[in-house]
Design a protein around this motif. Structure first.
Motif, mmCIF file in Angstrom:
data_model
loop_
_atom_site.group_PDB
_atom_site.id
_atom_site.type_symbol
_atom_site.label_atom_id
_atom_site.label_comp_id
_atom_site.label_asym_id
_atom_site.label_seq_id
_atom_site.Cartn_x
_atom_site.Cartn_y
_atom_site.Cartn_z
ATOM 1 N N GLN A 62 11.490 63.003 12.654
ATOM 2 C CA GLN A 62 12.245 62.585 13.834
ATOM 3 C C GLN A 62 11.350 61.679 14.677
ATOM 4 O O GLN A 62 10.715 62.104 15.644
ATOM 5 C CB GLN A 62 12.722 63.799 14.633
ATOM 6 C CG GLN A 62 13.825 64.569 13.926
ATOM 7 C CD GLN A 62 14.422 65.662 14.783
ATOM 8 O OE1 GLN A 62 13.921 66.779 14.816
ATOM 9 N NE2 GLN A 62 15.507 65.341 15.475
ATOM 10 N N ASN A 109 11.102 61.574 18.502
ATOM 11 C CA ASN A 109 10.283 62.536 19.234
ATOM 12 C C ASN A 109 8.899 61.967 19.538
ATOM 13 O O ASN A 109 8.309 62.258 20.581
ATOM 14 C CB ASN A 109 10.139 63.841 18.448
ATOM 15 C CG ASN A 109 11.440 64.607 18.345
ATOM 16 O OD1 ASN A 109 12.399 64.313 19.057
ATOM 17 N ND2 ASN A 109 11.503 65.574 17.447
ATOM 18 N N GLN A 115 19.806 64.442 7.423
ATOM 19 C CA GLN A 115 18.850 64.148 8.484
ATOM 20 C C GLN A 115 19.088 65.051 9.696
ATOM 21 O O GLN A 115 20.231 65.414 9.988
ATOM 22 C CB GLN A 115 18.972 62.694 8.919
ATOM 23 C CG GLN A 115 18.532 61.688 7.877
ATOM 24 C CD GLN A 115 17.028 61.678 7.670
ATOM 25 O OE1 GLN A 115 16.256 61.633 8.631
ATOM 26 N NE2 GLN A 115 16.607 61.748 6.418
ATOM 27 N N PRO A 116 18.026 65.400 10.425
ATOM 28 C CA PRO A 116 18.195 66.260 11.605
ATOM 29 C C PRO A 116 18.857 65.558 12.785
ATOM 30 O O PRO A 116 19.272 66.211 13.737
ATOM 31 C CB PRO A 116 16.762 66.693 11.947
ATOM 32 C CG PRO A 116 15.892 65.644 11.339
ATOM 33 C CD PRO A 116 16.603 65.165 10.106
ATOM 34 N N SER A 117 18.933 64.224 12.745
ATOM 35 C CA SER A 117 19.617 63.491 13.806
ATOM 36 C C SER A 117 20.148 62.182 13.229
ATOM 37 O O SER A 117 19.763 61.770 12.134
ATOM 38 C CB SER A 117 18.674 63.195 14.980
ATOM 39 O OG SER A 117 17.705 62.219 14.610
ATOM 40 N N CYS A 118 21.025 61.525 13.985
ATOM 41 C CA CYS A 118 21.515 60.207 13.612
ATOM 42 C C CYS A 118 21.053 59.209 14.675
ATOM 43 O O CYS A 118 20.471 59.584 15.701
ATOM 44 C CB CYS A 118 23.041 60.207 13.494
ATOM 45 S SG CYS A 118 23.908 60.486 15.060
ATOM 46 N N ASP A 177 22.288 60.000 18.161
ATOM 47 C CA ASP A 177 21.529 61.078 18.816
ATOM 48 C C ASP A 177 20.213 60.537 19.367
ATOM 49 O O ASP A 177 19.797 60.878 20.483
ATOM 50 C CB ASP A 177 21.223 62.201 17.820
ATOM 51 C CG ASP A 177 22.465 62.865 17.274
ATOM 52 O OD1 ASP A 177 23.469 62.940 18.005
ATOM 53 O OD2 ASP A 177 22.428 63.310 16.107
ATOM 54 N N ASP A 178 19.571 59.693 18.573
ATOM 55 C CA ASP A 178 18.249 59.178 18.953
ATOM 56 C C ASP A 178 18.310 58.331 20.221
ATOM 57 O O ASP A 178 17.493 58.483 21.132
ATOM 58 C CB ASP A 178 17.652 58.358 17.813
ATOM 59 C CG ASP A 178 17.347 59.205 16.579
ATOM 60 O OD1 ASP A 178 17.384 60.444 16.680
ATOM 61 O OD2 ASP A 178 17.074 58.615 15.517
ATOM 62 N N LEU A 203 18.776 60.246 23.403
ATOM 63 C CA LEU A 203 17.512 60.807 23.884
ATOM 64 C C LEU A 203 16.684 59.733 24.589
ATOM 65 O O LEU A 203 16.175 59.953 25.700
ATOM 66 C CB LEU A 203 16.725 61.405 22.715
ATOM 67 C CG LEU A 203 15.325 61.931 23.040
ATOM 68 C CD1 LEU A 203 15.386 63.037 24.088
ATOM 69 C CD2 LEU A 203 14.635 62.427 21.780
#
Length: 320
Positions: A76, A79, A109-112, A115-116, A119
């Motif tokens: 990710q 992050n 994937q833990p995010s798309c 989502d990114d 954030l």
């Protein structure tokens, strides 16, 4: 065995009058930043202009006034960007771009991308674009709006090769293959004379290379498995001039070229058309920050039928 080779990428430029990333930041900071996105530093090389870190998932390059980080797999990267903003401060950032290309198995994937950028938007405001079509190869790009105007000579290139030919895949997945053998196969010493090189062969498959000379860099990442082969090249050298050599070696069924500030992009794609590749997607945009971005996806038309790929029911869920 499947591995998601597609990278996420971020470039951050800072105000050199406030801080030097190369001189004022210790390696422990970069270790913590990389760890925050679920990757690790394997090794590093440096010269007076740049420090390059080879990661368990791709690479990190640090210059006095900027950094470039690429991560693959299920990392990710967003992050790590958040970590940098929190620790270094938004006020020191002149420019930030974040890219994410289409993955083979995006649902794993833990995010798309959405989502990114949600954030990132908690800290910085910017614009987002999609280069390429949703039903094909494409890149998402987010950039921070901060009254920054890019240097027109600040050029970077990405060459992304998919579905390399059987001979190349077999060689790159052969048991006991060495870094030297891979460099010879890709003609690295011919392309990069006098560069400092740091490379690593992963087990059971995979290869990464960082190379630097003065302020020039090249990074290569190989996922060679036949069902999901993917090889990426990223550099501030003219990869469009070098790409025909890689095409001849790898013979991919398709590849992408993405460039920043290459104003002769259209003329340089003639080399690919002469190699019988057809352009499926051509996109260009000059961003408000002055970066002129070009994206192209090329495919090799198939003239013969092939067999379907059998999917094992008991295999990994992301392949079903």
């Amino acid at each position: 065995m499947f591995f998601e080779g597609a990278e996420k990428k971020a470039e951050i430029q800072i105000n050199i009058g406030q801080i030097s990333l190369l001189k004022d930041i210790k390696d422990t900071f970069w270790q913590a930043m990389v760890t925050s996105c679920n990757a690790q530093i394997i090794s590093s090389i440096n010269n007076e202009n740049c420090k390059a870190f080879l990661l368990s998932e791709s690479s990190l390059f640090v210059w006095n006034d900027r950094l470039l980080i690429l991560t693959c797999g299920e990392t990710q990267l967003v992050n790590a960007i958040e970590y940098f903003i929190k620790k270094i401060g938004k006020d020191k950032i002149k420019q930030l771009t974040y890219q994410r290309k289409n993955e083979y198995f995006s649902h794993a994937q833990p995010s798309c991308f959405g989502d990114d950028i949600k954030l990132l938007s908690q800290y910085i405001k910017g614009n987002a674009y999609r280069f390429g079509e949703l039903d094909g190869h494409h890149n998402f790009l987010f950039h921070y709006e901060n009254n920054f105007i890019a240097d027109p000579e600040d050029k970077t290139y990405e060459f992304l090769a998919y579905q390399i030919n059987e001979q190349a895949s077999n060689l790159l997945t052969s048991k006991g293959i060495t870094a030297l053998a891979i460099r010879d196969f890709l003609s690295i010493n011919k392309i990069l004379p006098d560069f400092i090189i740091d490379d690593y062969v992963f087990q059971p498959y995979g290869y990464s290379l960082n190379a630097i000379k003065a302020d020039r860099y090249l990074t290569i990442h190989i996922t060679p498995q036949a069902d999901s082969s993917y090889i990426s090249f990223e550099s501030n050298m003219d990869l469009m001039a070098i790409a025909p050599l890689f095409i001849e070696i790898l013979k991919p069924l398709s590849f992408d070229i993405l460039s920043f500030n290459e104003h002769s992009f259209s003329n340089k794609t003639t080399l690919f058309k002469e190699a019988n590749y057809l352009s499926k997607s051509l996109v260009q945009q000059t961003l408000p920050n002055g970066y002129h971005v070009n994206f192209a996806n090329f495919i090799l038309p198939q003239l013969e039928f092939t067999q379907p790929i059998q999917v094992h029911i008991e295999g990994e869920n992301n392949a079903l």
